[in-house]
Design a protein around this motif. Sequence first.
Motif, PDB file in Angstrom:
ATOM      1  N   ARG A  86     -24.209  18.244 -17.606  1.00 20.50           N
ATOM      2  CA  ARG A  86     -25.305  19.776 -17.465  1.00 20.50           C
ATOM      3  C   ARG A  86     -25.425  20.202 -16.050  1.00 20.50           C
ATOM      4  NH1 ARG A  86     -29.323  18.697 -22.199  1.00 20.50           N
ATOM      5  NH2 ARG A  86     -30.490  18.423 -21.343  1.00 20.50           N
ATOM      6  N   THR A  87     -25.597  21.083 -15.365  1.00 19.86           N
ATOM      7  CA  THR A  87     -27.011  21.733 -14.343  1.00 19.86           C
ATOM      8  C   THR A  87     -28.300  21.747 -15.119  1.00 19.86           C
ATOM      9  OG1 THR A  87     -25.430  21.893 -12.604  1.00 19.86           O
ATOM     10  CG2 THR A  87     -28.114  23.198 -12.227  1.00 19.86           C
ATOM     11  N   GLN A  88     -28.490  22.929 -16.056  1.00 24.65           N
ATOM     12  CA  GLN A  88     -29.104  23.082 -17.175  1.00 24.65           C
ATOM     13  C   GLN A  88     -29.024  23.909 -18.124  1.00 24.65           C
ATOM     14  OE1 GLN A  88     -31.055  26.247 -14.644  1.00 24.65           O
ATOM     15  NE2 GLN A  88     -29.526  26.737 -14.234  1.00 24.65           N
TER      16      GLN A  88
ATOM     17  N   GLY B 158     -20.074  28.126 -19.113  1.00 22.96           N
ATOM     18  CA  GLY B 158     -19.606  28.448 -17.360  1.00 22.96           C
ATOM     19  C   GLY B 158     -19.762  28.083 -16.130  1.00 22.96           C
ATOM     20  N   ALA B 159     -19.322  27.446 -15.365  1.00 20.70           N
ATOM     21  CA  ALA B 159     -19.923  26.944 -14.081  1.00 20.70           C
ATOM     22  C   ALA B 159     -20.675  27.705 -13.781  1.00 20.70           C
ATOM     23  CB  ALA B 159     -18.660  26.917 -13.285  1.00 20.70           C
ATOM     24  N   GLU B 160     -20.610  29.223 -14.010  1.00 23.38           N
ATOM     25  CA  GLU B 160     -21.586  29.946 -13.141  1.00 23.38           C
ATOM     26  C   GLU B 160     -23.295  29.914 -14.283  1.00 23.38           C
ATOM     27  OE1 GLU B 160     -21.769  31.104 -10.349  1.00 23.38           O
ATOM     28  OE2 GLU B 160     -23.425  32.127 -10.344  1.00 23.38           O
ATOM     29  N   GLU B 161     -22.729  29.620 -15.472  1.00 21.82           N
ATOM     30  CA  GLU B 161     -23.538  30.222 -16.332  1.00 21.82           C
ATOM     31  C   GLU B 161     -24.756  28.793 -16.067  1.00 21.82           C
ATOM     32  OE1 GLU B 161     -20.936  30.555 -17.422  1.00 21.82           O
ATOM     33  OE2 GLU B 161     -21.081  32.866 -17.814  1.00 21.82           O
ATOM     34  N   ASP B 162     -23.378  27.508 -15.737  1.00 22.18           N
ATOM     35  CA  ASP B 162     -24.307  26.019 -15.647  1.00 22.18           C
ATOM     36  C   ASP B 162     -25.997  26.778 -14.898  1.00 22.18           C
ATOM     37  OD1 ASP B 162     -24.502  23.127 -16.346  1.00 22.18           O
ATOM     38  OD2 ASP B 162     -23.919  23.242 -14.555  1.00 22.18           O
ATOM     39  N   ARG B 163     -24.814  27.027 -13.453  1.00 16.67           N
ATOM     40  CA  ARG B 163     -25.962  26.687 -11.973  1.00 16.67           C
ATOM     41  C   ARG B 163     -26.597  28.569 -12.513  1.00 16.67           C
ATOM     42  NH1 ARG B 163     -21.986  26.574  -9.388  1.00 16.67           N
ATOM     43  NH2 ARG B 163     -20.921  28.453  -9.190  1.00 16.67           N
ATOM     44  N   GLN B 164     -27.037  29.773 -13.562  1.00 15.43           N
ATOM     45  CA  GLN B 164     -28.245  30.266 -13.260  1.00 15.43           C
ATOM     46  C   GLN B 164     -28.303  29.892 -14.252  1.00 15.43           C
ATOM     47  OE1 GLN B 164     -27.068  34.700 -12.863  1.00 15.43           O
ATOM     48  NE2 GLN B 164     -25.308  33.929 -11.066  1.00 15.43           N
ATOM     49  N   GLY B 165     -28.082  29.425 -15.850  1.00 15.71           N
ATOM     50  CA  GLY B 165     -28.751  29.113 -16.715  1.00 15.71           C
ATOM     51  C   GLY B 165     -28.574  30.434 -17.883  1.00 15.71           C
TER      52      GLY B 165
ATOM     53  N   ASN C   8     -24.807  30.952 -27.185  1.00 19.41           N
ATOM     54  CA  ASN C   8     -23.351  30.776 -26.860  1.00 19.41           C
ATOM     55  C   ASN C   8     -23.641  29.929 -28.406  1.00 19.41           C
ATOM     56  OD1 ASN C   8     -21.458  31.493 -24.490  1.00 19.41           O
ATOM     57  ND2 ASN C   8     -23.001  30.934 -23.643  1.00 19.41           N
ATOM     58  N   VAL C   9     -22.540  29.114 -28.668  1.00 20.73           N
ATOM     59  CA  VAL C   9     -22.516  28.088 -29.380  1.00 20.73           C
ATOM     60  C   VAL C   9     -23.154  26.982 -28.835  1.00 20.73           C
ATOM     61  CG1 VAL C   9     -21.609  26.519 -31.396  1.00 20.73           C
ATOM     62  CG2 VAL C   9     -20.304  28.858 -31.063  1.00 20.73           C
ATOM     63  N   LEU C  10     -22.001  26.594 -28.168  1.00 21.90           N
ATOM     64  CA  LEU C  10     -23.221  25.339 -26.890  1.00 21.90           C
ATOM     65  C   LEU C  10     -24.123  25.447 -26.107  1.00 21.90           C
ATOM     66  CD1 LEU C  10     -20.166  23.025 -26.379  1.00 21.90           C
ATOM     67  CD2 LEU C  10     -21.251  22.807 -28.463  1.00 21.90           C
ATOM     68  N   LYS C  11     -24.659  24.940 -26.506  1.00 26.71           N
ATOM     69  CA  LYS C  11     -25.855  25.156 -24.432  1.00 26.71           C
ATOM     70  C   LYS C  11     -26.365  24.847 -23.629  1.00 26.71           C
ATOM     71  CE  LYS C  11     -27.925  27.164 -27.918  1.00 26.71           C
ATOM     72  NZ  LYS C  11     -27.473  28.848 -28.780  1.00 26.71           N
ATOM     73  N   CYS C  12     -24.774  23.406 -23.502  1.00 32.08           N
ATOM     74  CA  CYS C  12     -24.439  23.337 -21.818  1.00 32.08           C
ATOM     75  C   CYS C  12     -23.135  23.525 -22.090  1.00 32.08           C
ATOM     76  CB  CYS C  12     -24.761  21.069 -22.249  1.00 32.08           C
ATOM     77  SG  CYS C  12     -26.487  20.668 -22.221  1.00 32.08           S
ATOM     78  N   ARG C  13     -22.447  23.396 -20.688  1.00 31.39           N
ATOM     79  CA  ARG C  13     -21.316  23.560 -20.144  1.00 31.39           C
ATOM     80  C   ARG C  13     -19.978  22.152 -20.732  1.00 31.39           C
ATOM     81  NH1 ARG C  13     -18.705  23.018 -13.991  1.00 31.39           N
ATOM     82  NH2 ARG C  13     -15.987  23.994 -14.857  1.00 31.39           N
ATOM     83  N   PRO C  14     -19.569  22.220 -21.006  1.00 28.10           N
ATOM     84  CA  PRO C  14     -18.654  21.018 -21.444  1.00 28.10           C
ATOM     85  C   PRO C  14     -17.880  20.825 -19.829  1.00 28.10           C
ATOM     86  CG  PRO C  14     -18.226  22.966 -22.809  1.00 28.10           C
ATOM     87  CD  PRO C  14     -19.127  23.590 -21.738  1.00 28.10           C
TER      88      PRO C  14
END
Length: 217
Positions: free
Chosen positions: A55-57, A77-84, A113-119
């Motif tokens: 994860r980025t965050q 997803g990717a954008e969510e991982d980038r922006q938190g 989300n169910v998961l807090k980190c991006r798969p």
Amino acid sequence: MSNARRNAYLEVLGLPAFVLRRRPDGGAPSDRSEAWTRLQARVAACTRCALSATRTQTVFGVGDTRAAWLIVGEAPGAEEDRQGEPFVGRAGQLLNSMLRAIGLRREQVYIANVLKCRPPANRDPLGSEVAECLPHLQGQIALLQPKIMLAVGRIAAQNLLRTDESLARLRHRVHAFGESRVPLVVTYHPAYLLRTPADKRKAWEDLKFAREVFARV
Ligand code: URA
């Protein structure tokens, strides 16, 4: 959920039980927001599964921590991982429109989300990842005490309801989430609706159904 039950639950999660204490200056209760801060810090530091390495965050959740509506998606997803923040990409824009269609602004609900980190590569969450991560969402639910939950997409719905029934079979029903039996309604994931706009009409039916359920709780 009764206060005693909620506090017992928070204790199991290692979070401080809170009483609605007023500050001496008559201000708003502070323990609640401290409990949210502690939970968010715990999620940010989480290394329970391998997703913490890629994860980025973490993507904790966003919105009104007193909201009646809790919207739950699958994973960042990717954008969510980038922006938190959950649902900030194209699917997020559509989710905002879906909410507006039933008179809700994004700021008025709580989104997680169910998961807090991006798969990696946005693959489906593994069962083991869900098992490790779900206590975080359960902690959010114990603090939020939503009146209704809207699960968006098959993956979120199946993991929340611990079922492998199809989305088609899960729609049009009022489910009950967890021990506190929060009413839960299922609809399509906005990313799916972007790919399959013809099903937007069905999603609209689900949203009207959710609004009716909410009017009854
Ligand atoms: N899809 C999800 O399920 N959650 C997000 O936060 C973004 C896309």
